[in-house]
Motif scaffolding. Structure first.
Motif, PDB file in Angstrom:
ATOM      1  N   VAL A 145      23.868 -38.696 -31.239  1.00 47.71           N
ATOM      2  CA  VAL A 145      23.900 -40.153 -31.032  1.00 47.71           C
ATOM      3  C   VAL A 145      23.171 -40.534 -29.748  1.00 47.71           C
ATOM      4  O   VAL A 145      22.372 -41.484 -29.719  1.00 47.71           O
ATOM      5  CB  VAL A 145      25.354 -40.659 -31.005  1.00 47.71           C
ATOM      6  CG1 VAL A 145      25.424 -42.106 -30.534  1.00 47.71           C
ATOM      7  CG2 VAL A 145      25.986 -40.526 -32.386  1.00 47.71           C
ATOM      8  N   LEU A 146      23.441 -39.821 -28.668  1.00 51.26           N
ATOM      9  CA  LEU A 146      22.782 -40.102 -27.389  1.00 51.26           C
ATOM     10  C   LEU A 146      21.270 -39.983 -27.510  1.00 51.26           C
ATOM     11  O   LEU A 146      20.520 -40.849 -27.039  1.00 51.26           O
ATOM     12  CB  LEU A 146      23.296 -39.144 -26.312  1.00 51.26           C
ATOM     13  CG  LEU A 146      24.682 -39.422 -25.745  1.00 51.26           C
ATOM     14  CD1 LEU A 146      25.172 -38.214 -24.937  1.00 51.26           C
ATOM     15  CD2 LEU A 146      24.668 -40.665 -24.860  1.00 51.26           C
ATOM     16  N   SER A 147      20.827 -38.925 -28.156  1.00 56.62           N
ATOM     17  CA  SER A 147      19.398 -38.697 -28.309  1.00 56.62           C
ATOM     18  C   SER A 147      18.756 -39.804 -29.139  1.00 56.62           C
ATOM     19  O   SER A 147      17.683 -40.324 -28.794  1.00 56.62           O
ATOM     20  CB  SER A 147      19.156 -37.331 -28.949  1.00 56.62           C
ATOM     21  OG  SER A 147      17.775 -37.065 -29.073  1.00 56.62           O
ATOM     22  N   LEU A 148      19.394 -40.155 -30.249  1.00 55.38           N
ATOM     23  CA  LEU A 148      18.867 -41.210 -31.108  1.00 55.38           C
ATOM     24  C   LEU A 148      18.739 -42.527 -30.351  1.00 55.38           C
ATOM     25  O   LEU A 148      17.684 -43.172 -30.360  1.00 55.38           O
ATOM     26  CB  LEU A 148      19.777 -41.391 -32.323  1.00 55.38           C
ATOM     27  CG  LEU A 148      19.393 -42.482 -33.326  1.00 55.38           C
ATOM     28  CD1 LEU A 148      19.800 -42.085 -34.737  1.00 55.38           C
ATOM     29  CD2 LEU A 148      20.038 -43.834 -32.986  1.00 55.38           C
ATOM     30  N   GLU A 149      19.810 -42.925 -29.691  1.00 57.96           N
ATOM     31  CA  GLU A 149      19.806 -44.227 -29.043  1.00 57.96           C
ATOM     32  C   GLU A 149      18.829 -44.294 -27.869  1.00 57.96           C
ATOM     33  O   GLU A 149      18.165 -45.317 -27.660  1.00 57.96           O
ATOM     34  CB  GLU A 149      21.227 -44.602 -28.599  1.00 57.96           C
ATOM     35  CG  GLU A 149      22.169 -44.798 -29.791  1.00 57.96           C
ATOM     36  CD  GLU A 149      23.496 -45.434 -29.410  1.00 57.96           C
ATOM     37  OE1 GLU A 149      23.692 -45.740 -28.208  1.00 57.96           O
ATOM     38  OE2 GLU A 149      24.346 -45.622 -30.305  1.00 57.96           O
ATOM     39  N   GLU A 150      18.721 -43.214 -27.124  1.00 61.77           N
ATOM     40  CA  GLU A 150      17.777 -43.197 -26.004  1.00 61.77           C
ATOM     41  C   GLU A 150      16.335 -43.291 -26.505  1.00 61.77           C
ATOM     42  O   GLU A 150      15.510 -43.988 -25.918  1.00 61.77           O
ATOM     43  CB  GLU A 150      17.976 -41.926 -25.171  1.00 61.77           C
ATOM     44  CG  GLU A 150      19.263 -41.937 -24.344  1.00 61.77           C
ATOM     45  CD  GLU A 150      19.547 -40.596 -23.691  1.00 61.77           C
ATOM     46  OE1 GLU A 150      18.725 -39.654 -23.868  1.00 61.77           O
ATOM     47  OE2 GLU A 150      20.589 -40.476 -23.035  1.00 61.77           O
ATOM     48  N   ALA A 151      16.032 -42.598 -27.601  1.00 59.84           N
ATOM     49  CA  ALA A 151      14.681 -42.643 -28.154  1.00 59.84           C
ATOM     50  C   ALA A 151      14.351 -44.030 -28.690  1.00 59.84           C
ATOM     51  O   ALA A 151      13.267 -44.574 -28.443  1.00 59.84           O
ATOM     52  CB  ALA A 151      14.529 -41.600 -29.264  1.00 59.84           C
ATOM     53  N   ILE A 160      20.352 -51.530 -32.150  1.00 58.53           N
ATOM     54  CA  ILE A 160      21.123 -50.340 -32.509  1.00 58.53           C
ATOM     55  C   ILE A 160      22.423 -50.795 -33.164  1.00 58.53           C
ATOM     56  O   ILE A 160      23.198 -51.539 -32.567  1.00 58.53           O
ATOM     57  CB  ILE A 160      21.410 -49.477 -31.266  1.00 58.53           C
ATOM     58  CG1 ILE A 160      20.096 -48.943 -30.679  1.00 58.53           C
ATOM     59  CG2 ILE A 160      22.353 -48.326 -31.611  1.00 58.53           C
ATOM     60  CD1 ILE A 160      20.243 -48.294 -29.320  1.00 58.53           C
ATOM     61  N   LEU A 161      22.624 -50.367 -34.395  1.00 55.42           N
ATOM     62  CA  LEU A 161      23.792 -50.754 -35.176  1.00 55.42           C
ATOM     63  C   LEU A 161      24.784 -49.595 -35.200  1.00 55.42           C
ATOM     64  O   LEU A 161      24.556 -48.593 -35.872  1.00 55.42           O
ATOM     65  CB  LEU A 161      23.373 -51.126 -36.597  1.00 55.42           C
ATOM     66  CG  LEU A 161      22.288 -52.215 -36.715  1.00 55.42           C
ATOM     67  CD1 LEU A 161      21.848 -52.363 -38.167  1.00 55.42           C
ATOM     68  CD2 LEU A 161      22.776 -53.535 -36.143  1.00 55.42           C
ATOM     69  N   ARG A 162      25.859 -49.735 -34.455  1.00 53.65           N
ATOM     70  CA  ARG A 162      26.885 -48.694 -34.423  1.00 53.65           C
ATOM     71  C   ARG A 162      27.902 -48.976 -35.533  1.00 53.65           C
ATOM     72  O   ARG A 162      28.889 -49.685 -35.347  1.00 53.65           O
ATOM     73  CB  ARG A 162      27.560 -48.643 -33.051  1.00 53.65           C
ATOM     74  CG  ARG A 162      26.660 -48.087 -31.951  1.00 53.65           C
ATOM     75  CD  ARG A 162      27.334 -48.108 -30.585  1.00 53.65           C
ATOM     76  NE  ARG A 162      26.501 -47.459 -29.576  1.00 53.65           N
ATOM     77  CZ  ARG A 162      26.728 -47.541 -28.256  1.00 53.65           C
ATOM     78  NH1 ARG A 162      27.774 -48.241 -27.804  1.00 53.65           N
ATOM     79  NH2 ARG A 162      25.941 -46.921 -27.406  1.00 53.65           N
ATOM     80  N   TYR A 163      27.615 -48.394 -36.691  1.00 58.64           N
ATOM     81  CA  TYR A 163      28.443 -48.638 -37.869  1.00 58.64           C
ATOM     82  C   TYR A 163      29.807 -47.964 -37.758  1.00 58.64           C
ATOM     83  O   TYR A 163      29.943 -46.867 -37.219  1.00 58.64           O
ATOM     84  CB  TYR A 163      27.755 -48.093 -39.119  1.00 58.64           C
ATOM     85  CG  TYR A 163      26.551 -48.878 -39.591  1.00 58.64           C
ATOM     86  CD1 TYR A 163      26.662 -50.209 -39.960  1.00 58.64           C
ATOM     87  CD2 TYR A 163      25.307 -48.263 -39.699  1.00 58.64           C
ATOM     88  CE1 TYR A 163      25.554 -50.920 -40.413  1.00 58.64           C
ATOM     89  CE2 TYR A 163      24.196 -48.963 -40.157  1.00 58.64           C
ATOM     90  CZ  TYR A 163      24.333 -50.293 -40.508  1.00 58.64           C
ATOM     91  OH  TYR A 163      23.244 -50.979 -40.965  1.00 58.64           O
TER      92      TYR A 163
END
Length: 282
Positions: A145-151, A160-163
């Motif tokens: 999650v951290l990697s995805l959101e930072e990228a 960013i949709l935190r489902y």
């Protein structure tokens, strides 16, 4: 607009494509499965077969397509492997974002999750820190999650949709889904852990509406975070399963999430405001 949907054949993607097409957008849906091509094309979208782990292929495709918006709905959930899903979030997102940057894409909308927050006793808001000190195996998910959101934040405009936990047709909570099967066998116990759900139709519609949203991170969950001792018996009754056994206690991070930011800032309204009524659509 020209919109590139990565993960177009997933549970959210398949509901999202028709909304985008009907709104008049030029939609390109990416899938790695040949058998999904026809389903994508039936919505009126163009289908592209590609593997997000093939960096050169993704770079070439986006450079040729040059979309205005990329919608990232890539997951690897069919086998229930947190490591595979984290790999897509890390490597797949990296490739997709780099390709989008090369193609000068100005906006990206990306799927994340709302149960990655640090431990607490109240529903998490978007200001709550992620659980960076989690131990394994949870740490695998958090790292992804951290990697995805930072990228994703490297794209000029990013949503960013935190489902929350997805339920409804074609999800794990469908009547023939993995969770339903486990609950029918009484393999899942009701605990004090708090979950936040979101119906898959609401999840897909949010991705559509996010085309008009400003940069931000939003919890996409329904109005009623609930303990397992509350929601599981309701779900079990809906699917005709035995009354679940209970077990005291919960993981410290099972706190649910608040949707007040997205409702107040973007005016989001849910078709299914609570799992209490939404479960019947599974």
């Amino acid at each position: 607009m020209k919109i590139f949907v990565a993960g177009a054949s997933g549970v959210i993607g398949r509901l999202l494509l028709p909304q985008l097409v009907q709104a008049g957008h030029d939609v390109i849906g990416m899938t790695r499965k040949e058998e999904q091509r026809q389903a994508i094309e039936k919505t009126g979208a163009k289908a592209i077969l590609a593997d997000v782990f093939d960096r050169e292929q993704i770079m070439k495709i986006l450079d040729e397509v040059k979309p205005n918006v990329v919608i990232h709905q890539l997951t690897s959930l069919s086998q229930g492997s947190s490591s595979e899903n984290a790999c897509i979030r890390i490597e797949g997102t990296r490739n997709l974002v780099d390709a989008a940057k090369q193609a000068k894409v100005q906006k990206i909308i990306a799927q994340s999750i709302s149960w990655a927050y640090e431990p607490g006793t109240t529903p998490a808001t978007e200001e709550t820190a992620l659980d960076i000190h989690a131990s394994m195996p949870r740490k695998t998910t958090i790292n992804g999650v951290l990697s995805l959101e930072e990228a994703v934040k490297e794209i000029p405009t990013h949503v960013i949709l935190r489902y929350g936990t997805l339920y409804g047709p074609a999800t794990w909570y469908a009547r023939n889904g993995d969770m339903a099967k486990k609950i029918m066998k009484k393999e899942i116990k009701a605990t004090d852990g708090v979950s936040s759900f979101v119906h898959v139709e609401d999840a897909a519609h949010v991705a559509f509406m996010a085309l008009d949203w400003p940069t931000g991170t939003y919890n996409i969950v329904d109005d009623e975070p609930a303990k397992g001792i509350d929601w599981l018996p309701v779900y079990a009754k809906v699917i005709g399963a035995p009354v679940p056994d209970t077990q005291s206690g919960a993981n410290s991070w099972e706190r649910g999430a608040s949707n007040q930011k997205v409702k107040n800032k973007n005016g989001w309204t849910l078709q299914y405001p609570t799992w209490r009524t939404g479960f019947s659509t599974s």
